[in-house]
Design a protein around this motif. Structure first.
Motif, short mmCIF file in Angstrom:
data_model
loop_
_atom_site.label_atom_id
_atom_site.label_comp_id
_atom_site.label_asym_id
_atom_site.label_seq_id
_atom_site.Cartn_x
_atom_site.Cartn_y
_atom_site.Cartn_z
N GLY A 137 4.45 -1.97 0.33
CA GLY A 137 5.30 -0.62 0.05
C GLY A 137 5.49 -0.02 -1.39
O GLY A 137 5.91 -1.01 -1.97
N LYS A 164 1.35 3.12 0.20
CA LYS A 164 1.24 1.55 0.21
C LYS A 164 0.51 1.32 -1.47
O LYS A 164 -0.43 2.33 -1.60
N ASN A 203 6.75 -5.99 -2.51
CA ASN A 203 6.85 -5.23 -1.34
C ASN A 203 8.53 -4.46 -1.61
O ASN A 203 9.18 -5.00 -0.97
N TRP A 222 -1.83 -5.06 0.28
CA TRP A 222 -1.15 -3.48 0.34
C TRP A 222 0.44 -3.64 0.62
O TRP A 222 0.90 -4.55 1.57
#
Length: 389
Positions: free
Chosen positions: A343, A334, A202, A341
């Motif tokens: 960023g 995403k 992420n 999922w």
């Protein structure tokens, strides 16, 4: 042999040989043992092949596309992507496993089983000692496998061994060192393992700062033109700072475009160069993930250091496209990493001669084809066009 690890591994190796000696050689048991050993091997091999398929975007992607053509499964693919991916992986894994199993069974029937029958006929004409020695001899492969498995367990256990317990002294173990140098290190350091796709972290941190409308400290070069008092930071820098280029980037982009006639060829040449030359920076991704302060983001750091995370890849793609007069966007949203999922940032580029915008994700380059690919929407969810140039 006074090392505790050596003693443990030696016992693990010797026990199957002793059992083989006392049980004597029997072709039926040998066939069962061989078949059991082979099934374990092809189980591991099927898993490795599946990982290779994920890495190269082969077979599993086709299975996922086929399954998503059914309306019921299409809803699963969007609503429960982890389940859908695991289902596809299991289908491919099972198919590969049974294909390998069929091949091995044919080889056994034609070669190995007749050979074992011949060994049994020979052993019947000899005494019990010879039968025992043959039984021990055929137990050696299993004994070696047990030692390798035990060494792998020890290798993994050392990383999680409680600090309050005495540690195993592997440095003085001759047997462990043989397995480590002969098996463990070559596997860990192999080109195949090093090229397996890294799980996307992420790694996109977006921070919005609303300025006081009476503030006199407004930097016109780093603000949202639609809202002059709203500054958006991506991994510590503004978008204008992130896509900033230099003479080296511009020169490379122009050299890549020289021999290309169409916008598609130019855009793909940039995609290929970034994918082949920029390495995903796990340390930087972890820093972003854990809320660390990141300031060296964007096209120039990625180009100079030859590494970066998704925002850096996307910024470099923007900078290189602009050098070749290709209209380009930076998209934030995403990305699916196979488990969840997270960023993510990628690009869209406009092919003027085809009058179409296409999706491009150079971060995913090593996981398959992500240049105007049909599978793009399966693991990307666009949320915003963060910039267009």
């Amino acid at each position: 042999m006074n090392n505790n690890v050596d003693i443990l591994l030696a016992v693990i190796f010797v026990v199957p040989l002793i059992l083989g000696y006392f049980n004597k050689f029997d072709s039926l048991n040998a066939k069962r043992g061989l078949w059991g050993f082979e099934k374990n091997v092809i189980l591991i091999l099927a898993g490795i092949i599946c990982l290779f398929c994920v890495d190269k975007g082969l077979i599993i992607n086709n299975v996922m596309e086929f399954l998503s053509s059914f309306s019921a499964l299409k809803n699963v693919s969007y609503g429960y992507p982890k389940v859908f991916f695991l289902l596809s992986f299991f289908i491919v894994f099972t198919a590969i496993y049974y294909v390998l199993k069929g091949i091995l069974y044919a080889i056994n029937s034609l070669i190995m089983f007749p050979f074992l029958n011949g060994v049994e006929s020979f052993s019947k004409t000899r005494g019990n000692a010879v039968k025992g020695l043959i039984g021990s001899l055929f137990s050696i492969p299993n004994a070696i496998i047990y030692v390798i498995i035990a060494s792998l367990v020890i290798n993994l256990g050392l990383k999680y061994w409680p600090s309050n317990l005495p540690k195993l002294d592997v440095n003085k173990s001759a047997i462990y060192k043989i397995v480590e140098n002969g098996v463990i290190n070559p596997v860990y350091e192999s080109s195949f393992i090093s090229q397996l796709p890294r799980i996307l972290n992420n790694s996109l941190k977006i921070k919005v700062v609303e300025l006081d409308k009476n503030s006199q400290n407004v930097d016109s070069q780093s603000i949202n033109k639609a809202n002059p008092y709203r500054i958006v930071y991506y991994n510590g820098v503004t978008l204008d700072q992130g896509i900033k280029s230099n003479s080296s980037i511009n020169a490379l982009a122009r050299s890549l475009a020289q021999s290309r006639s169409s916008d598609r060829e130019k855009a793909q040449a940039i995609y290929n160069w970034i994918g082949n030359n920029i390495t995903y920076d796990d340390n930087k991704a972890n820093l972003v993930l854990n809320g660390g302060n990141v300031t060296d983001s964007g096209a120039i750091p990625a180009f100079s250091e030859r590494k970066g995370i998704c925002f850096d890849y996307a910024c470099l793609y923007v900078a290189m496209c602009r050098s070749d007069n290709l209209k380009v966007r930076l998209i934030t949203g995403k990305g699916f990493n196979g488990y969840e999922w997270v960023g993510h940032a990628w690009n869209q580029v406009y092919l003027a001669d085809e009058k179409v915008w296409i999706n491009v994700d150079s971060t995913f380059y090593k996981a398959g084809n992500y240049f105007d690919s049909r599978k793009f929407d399966r693991d990307h969810k666009a949320e915003e066009i963060s910039g267009e140039w």
